[in-house]
Design a protein around this motif. Structure first.
Motif, short mmCIF file in Angstrom:
data_model
loop_
_atom_site.label_atom_id
_atom_site.label_comp_id
_atom_site.label_asym_id
_atom_site.label_seq_id
_atom_site.Cartn_x
_atom_site.Cartn_y
_atom_site.Cartn_z
N UNK A 214 0.81 -1.22 0.00
CA UNK A 214 0.00 0.00 0.00
C UNK A 214 0.85 1.27 0.00
N UNK A 215 2.17 1.11 0.15
CA UNK A 215 3.05 2.28 0.17
C UNK A 215 3.09 2.98 1.52
N UNK A 216 2.72 2.26 2.58
CA UNK A 216 2.71 2.87 3.91
C UNK A 216 4.01 2.65 4.68
N UNK A 217 4.93 1.94 4.09
CA UNK A 217 6.21 1.72 4.76
C UNK A 217 6.63 0.26 4.72
N UNK A 218 7.94 0.04 4.62
CA UNK A 218 8.47 -1.31 4.54
C UNK A 218 9.06 -1.79 5.85
N UNK A 219 9.02 -0.96 6.89
CA UNK A 219 9.54 -1.38 8.19
C UNK A 219 8.69 -0.73 9.28
N UNK A 220 8.95 -1.13 10.54
CA UNK A 220 8.11 -0.68 11.64
C UNK A 220 8.22 0.82 11.88
N UNK A 221 9.40 1.36 11.74
CA UNK A 221 9.56 2.80 11.95
C UNK A 221 8.77 3.60 10.91
N UNK A 223 5.99 2.64 9.52
CA UNK A 223 4.58 2.58 9.90
C UNK A 223 4.27 3.62 10.96
N UNK A 224 5.18 3.78 11.91
CA UNK A 224 4.97 4.80 12.94
C UNK A 224 5.01 6.20 12.33
N UNK A 225 5.93 6.43 11.40
CA UNK A 225 6.05 7.73 10.74
C UNK A 225 4.77 8.08 9.96
N UNK A 226 4.14 7.05 9.41
CA UNK A 226 2.93 7.27 8.62
C UNK A 226 1.65 7.21 9.46
N UNK A 227 1.80 7.15 10.77
CA UNK A 227 0.64 7.24 11.65
C UNK A 227 -0.16 5.96 11.80
N UNK A 228 0.40 4.82 11.37
CA UNK A 228 -0.32 3.56 11.48
C UNK A 228 0.02 2.82 12.76
N UNK A 229 1.08 3.22 13.43
CA UNK A 229 1.48 2.60 14.69
C UNK A 229 2.06 3.68 15.59
N UNK A 233 3.89 1.01 20.41
CA UNK A 233 3.54 -0.24 19.72
C UNK A 233 4.73 -0.77 18.93
N UNK A 234 5.46 0.13 18.29
CA UNK A 234 6.63 -0.29 17.52
C UNK A 234 7.68 -0.91 18.44
N UNK A 235 7.89 -0.33 19.61
CA UNK A 235 8.86 -0.90 20.55
C UNK A 235 8.42 -2.30 20.98
N UNK A 236 7.12 -2.46 21.24
CA UNK A 236 6.63 -3.77 21.65
C UNK A 236 6.76 -4.79 20.51
N UNK A 305 1.84 -10.23 20.02
CA UNK A 305 1.85 -10.13 18.56
C UNK A 305 0.42 -10.21 18.02
N UNK A 306 -0.39 -11.09 18.59
CA UNK A 306 -1.78 -11.23 18.15
C UNK A 306 -2.54 -9.92 18.36
N UNK A 307 -2.37 -9.31 19.52
CA UNK A 307 -3.07 -8.06 19.82
C UNK A 307 -2.61 -6.94 18.88
N UNK A 308 -1.30 -6.78 18.76
CA UNK A 308 -0.76 -5.69 17.95
C UNK A 308 -1.06 -5.88 16.47
N UNK A 309 -1.02 -7.13 16.01
CA UNK A 309 -1.33 -7.40 14.61
C UNK A 309 -2.76 -7.00 14.29
N UNK A 310 -3.67 -7.32 15.19
CA UNK A 310 -5.08 -6.98 14.97
C UNK A 310 -5.25 -5.47 14.87
N UNK A 311 -4.58 -4.73 15.74
CA UNK A 311 -4.67 -3.27 15.72
C UNK A 311 -4.16 -2.72 14.39
N UNK A 312 -2.95 -3.14 14.00
CA UNK A 312 -2.33 -2.56 12.80
C UNK A 312 -3.05 -2.98 11.52
N UNK A 313 -3.50 -4.21 11.44
CA UNK A 313 -4.19 -4.66 10.24
C UNK A 313 -5.55 -3.96 10.09
N UNK A 314 -6.23 -3.76 11.21
CA UNK A 314 -7.48 -2.99 11.15
C UNK A 314 -7.21 -1.56 10.68
#
Length: 873
Positions: A214-221, A223-229, A233-236, A305-314
């Motif tokens: 989707x072009x929202x980022x290829x790594x966790x940082x 995703x945080x920069x783009x407001x998705x995490x 959450x990224x630290x966890x 991981x289950x909790x955080x995955x649900x949040x980010x995928x939603x």
């Protein structure tokens, strides 16, 4: 030595040096990604050398794809590469090029690289990706190793343009659901796959795949920069991803192959590589095994991981498909958004902590709500530290939780959601201690918290009309029960003290009394709940180990339960508990034993003092009615019945008594003279069991000291498991034995099984000579990893007339026959056998007598020989 051999030896030496250093240093979770990147770079360098050696045209390119494309490589993972060709290239039509490609791939294997390879043009890649989302995913992570950079960038640009982020997201979510379903939708499998199971590394990779597409980022940082995490959450995510990666790496190293499953055989070794120990320095066993400590840590990571995955995928799904959903007010704190509960503000739970438990009460009571929105899940995740001691003591929160328990519907879903979001363990501190706790008793297939939730679900289903067909008697009793929440509360606490040391039933009863006091539960209800927790194992223990035809057994149990209300509640909880251990543990025979114990005890509680004479006369009358229905001649049964004593009629119900009479009346000799050999010397009859599972087998033959052993030997060799045996010797010297047996053969073949048993068992019993040696069946991996310490207990019954032999051990083929051989050797008479298989553990009880039991030396010899048998000596 060839240059390929030199390259192979150099690569293997460098790889071994790197992995040895990682093992010796106990590579921390923080440093594991460095090791994985170094492994990938070593493979990159060797592939580059082999590419140069192959002398491909400059217009070709070699790409790393799949997991290897991410630039990290686990010790024994495949190295996936794509040989990218310019459009129009046709290797199949060019023998020289085809041989060159085959030579390159062969050289990779010869040099020690276990590669997975594909050869395609750029157009073929795009065409294949359009048809197969797996190929699309693999190419999404492609990176150039060597070769034409222009070809690679042109291909990447065309691939990106052809990629539909929305369609890709939908396909990956479907794939994720299917993968989760394959692993029973739980991260709490006792042998989880740390890559593929829910909460494993694949869940985290799925987030980055859809984010990258989707072009929202290829790594966790990114995703945080783009407001998705959020940064938290990224630290966890990074912390838990590193732990799972470290576990997977150590699995590979210890197994010395690609192994992503935390199988029982490897759990202890992996745990010890983390520094966990089962023994203290002085050699005493620690309360928690090394494997338990490791698995608890794994489960907590998988849960996060289950909790955080649900949040980010939603979040990603909402951003990809920004359809505006109406916000329907529920109250001033919550909205309904597309069937989900949405918080009115991100800081709701911090500013109004009472709203935390209110969320689950709303979920339980509002029809149409399907779950929590991403915004609500995030708000809950970030407010976990607000659920502290003062939160647990707050009267409003206690009242809300009590209301959640007492709702007529929705309890299972609400409590499960509370556990998934970590709210349950933070509110009920004692519950938090058993989250992710393994059980090494060989019949529980769930962690303690998941078992408790399964028992809660089972108890709830007794009160649901749509499930009445599953356990009709339980549903019938539940229909007259006024406070289902009493059972739910007992289910929640029945195993809550597991793993603390001491009697978990007593500790759990203490916990639930404190809970009831804190939550203003009336004294009578609190007493009943505490009774259920305290005695939740009692009813199954009596049903499966005691002689239910003994009035003293029923009288003692009736005195313990006290009244019908306590009896009914304990029966319902017991059935729910056994059903919640493992799909293999429950069977129809156990159900019949429990129901019989319930009915016998209910009569005793109703003032009907057990009267053996009256009971026998009642059973005889009922049996005579059944015989008349089958048009049996008048008094045809008399000769048989005259050979039988009180114990026979006490231990068999009317239906069995009638069946025996129909099958045996014409064969009874009626005197104690030795039977002649021939057809009448041994009668075997079998039928589909009246409890609806397996066969019921009747054996009528002259008694012999080794008869039970020979019968067990036949069933062992024929692949049957004995669930129950009623052994009786008639006055004329004949044995009249009845067995409940089960087999893995499909029930529709029971007619063939009946015919086989009726033909083969008499032949086996007429064999003379010493008893054959028992079969030596293989034990399962679980038994090898978590062996049960064999236990033999021999004690006289209350009247000192018979002896009760109790045996506990790991199950294996031929075990019961081996036990029976010991009993036959010492000429012990068997009167009753209750065979209880709990997963891969057996708990068998035998009622025996014999002259040798009166001598202490003989008792010691019997116990010693039985222990040798149980240990497989």
């Amino acid at each position: 030595m060839s240059d390929l051999s030199l390259l192979r030896d150099d690569y293997r030496q460098k790889k071994a040096t790197l992995l040895d250093a990682a093992e010796r240093s106990g590579a921390t979770a923080r440093g594991i990604h460095t090791v994985l990147r170094q492994l990938a770079r070593m493979a990159d360098q060797l592939l580059g050398t082999l590419w140069t050696r192959a002398a491909f045209p400059e217009s070709f390119a070699l790409l790393a794809v799949g997991g290897y494309g991410r630039g990290e490589l686990f010790p024994h993972s495949d190295i996936d590469v794509l040989l990218l060709l310019p459009d129009g290239t046709q290797p199949d039509a060019d023998d020289a090029l085809r041989l060159k490609i085959e030579g390159f791939i062969g050289s990779c294997w010869d040099a020690g690289l276990e590669i997975g390879s594909s050869v395609r043009t750029a157009a073929e890649c795009l065409d294949e990706a359009a048809r197969d989302v797996t190929v699309q995913t693999s190419l999404l992570e492609s990176r150039r190793l060597v070769g034409d950079a222009t070809l690679f960038h042109r291909f990447r640009k065309a691939f990106r343009e052809a990629l539909d982020p929305q369609a890709f997201f939908s396909a990956k979510m479907l794939e994720l659901r299917q993968r989760h379903h394959k692993f029973e939708d739980t991260p709490y499998s006792l042998e989880p796959n740390c890559k593929e199971s829910p909460g494993g590394l694949r869940d985290l990779q799925s987030i980055l795949w859809v984010s990258t597409a989707a072009g929202y980022g290829e790594n966790w940082d990114a995703l945080a920069h783009n407001g998705l995490a959020t940064a938290f959450e990224v630290r966890q995510i990074k912390r838990n991803e590193a732990l799972l990666s470290l576990i997977r790496t150590r699995l590979h190293l210890i197994a010395k192959r690609r192994e992503d499953r935390l199988v029982f055989d490897l759990q202890t070794a992996v745990a010890e590589s983390f520094g966990y120990r089962s023994l203290a320095p002085d050699g005493t066993r620690l309360a928690r095994r090394a494997s338990e400590a490791l698995m608890r840590r794994y489960y907590w990571a998988a849960k996060a991981v289950t909790q955080l995955s649900q949040i980010l995928l939603l979040n990603i799904g909402e951003r990809l498909n920004p359809t505006t959903h109406a916000l329907i007010p529920i109250n001033e704190r919550f909205y309904e958004k597309a069937g989900m509960i949405e918080v009115a503000s991100d800081d709701l739970y911090r500013t109004q902590p009472h709203a935390i438990l209110e969320t689950f009460l709303l979920y339980e009571t509002h029809i149409g709500l399907r779950g929590l929105s991403a915004r609500t899940l995030r708000a809950l995740y970030n407010a976990r530290d607000a659920m502290d001691a003062s939160f647990r003591r707050d009267p409003v929160n206690r009242a809300t939780f009590r209301t959640i328990l007492q709702q007529p519907v929705g309890i299972t879903h609400a409590i499960r959601l509370m556990n998934q979001t970590s709210v349950l363990g933070r509110y009920l501190r004692v519950f938090r201690h058993i989250v992710g706790q393994m059980q090494h008793d060989l019949f529980h297939v769930y962690t303690v918290d998941q078992h408790i939730l399964m028992v809660l679900r089972n108890a709830r289903r007794f009160f649901m009309a749509e499930h009445a067909h599953e356990y009709p008697f339980c549903s019938q009793l539940a229909a007259g029960w006024d406070k289902p929440w009493i059972l739910y509360t007992a289910a929640l606490f029945h195993d809550i003290a597991k793993g603390r040391g001491g009697d978990h039933s007593e500790l759990g009863a203490r916990d639930v009394r404190k809970f009831c006091e804190d939550h203003d539960i009336e004294q009578d209800d609190a007493d009943l709940i505490a009774f259920l927790v305290q005695e939740h194992l009692t009813m199954s223990h009596i049903a499966q180990k005691s002689d239910l035809s003994d009035p003293a057994v029923i009288s003692a149990f009736a005195q313990k339960v006290g009244d019908e209300r306590h009896l009914t509640a304990l029966y319902l909880l017991t059935v729910a508990d056994i059903r919640g251990t493992s799909p293999k543990v429950w069977n129809a025979w156990k159900g019949k034993l429990l129901e019989d114990l319930y009915r016998y005890t209910l009569r005793a509680l109703g003032g009907q003092t057990p009267n053996p004479a009256a009971l026998i006369e009642s059973r005889k009358r009922e049996a005579l009615v059944l015989l008349a229905l089958h048009a049996e001649p008048h008094e045809a049964h008399k000769k048989l019945w005259d050979t039988l004593d009180v114990r026979y009629f006490m231990r068999h119900d009317a239906a069995d008594i009638a069946w025996h009479a129909r099958q045996l009346s014409r064969h009874v000799r009626g005197d104690p003279r030795p039977a002649a050999a021939g057809a009448d010397a041994c009668i075997v009859r079998a039928r589909l069991s009246t409890v609806g599972e397996g066969l019921q087998v009747l054996v009528y033959t002259p008694d012999a000291p080794d008869l039970f052993a020979r019968i067990c030997g036949y069933f062992d060799q024929a692949g049957f498991s004995i669930l129950d045996a009623k052994v009786h010797t008639a006055r004329d010297g004949y044995a009249l034995d009845t067995f409940q047996v089960v087999t893995s053969v499909l029930p529709e073949h029971y007619r063939e099984l009946v015919s086989m048993v009726q033909t083969d068992l008499p032949q086996a019993l007429q064999q003379s000579g010493p008893l054959p040696a028992p079969s030596r069946g293989r034990v399962s991996r679980r038994v090898r990893s978590f062996p049960v310490a064999p236990r033999v207990e021999l004690r006289p019954d209350d009247r000192a007339q018979r002896w009760l032999l109790s045996i506990s051990a790991s199950d294996r083929a031929g075990l019961l026959y081996s036990i029976a051989r010991v009993l036959a050797k010492h000429q012990l008479n068997l009167q009753l056998a209750k065979i209880s298989t709990l997963g891969e553990r057996v708990e068998d009880t035998f009622l025996i007598d014999g002259p040798s039991l009166q001598r202490n030396r003989a008792q010691l010899a019997i116990e010693t020989e039985l222990l040798e048998v149980l240990q497989g000596a």
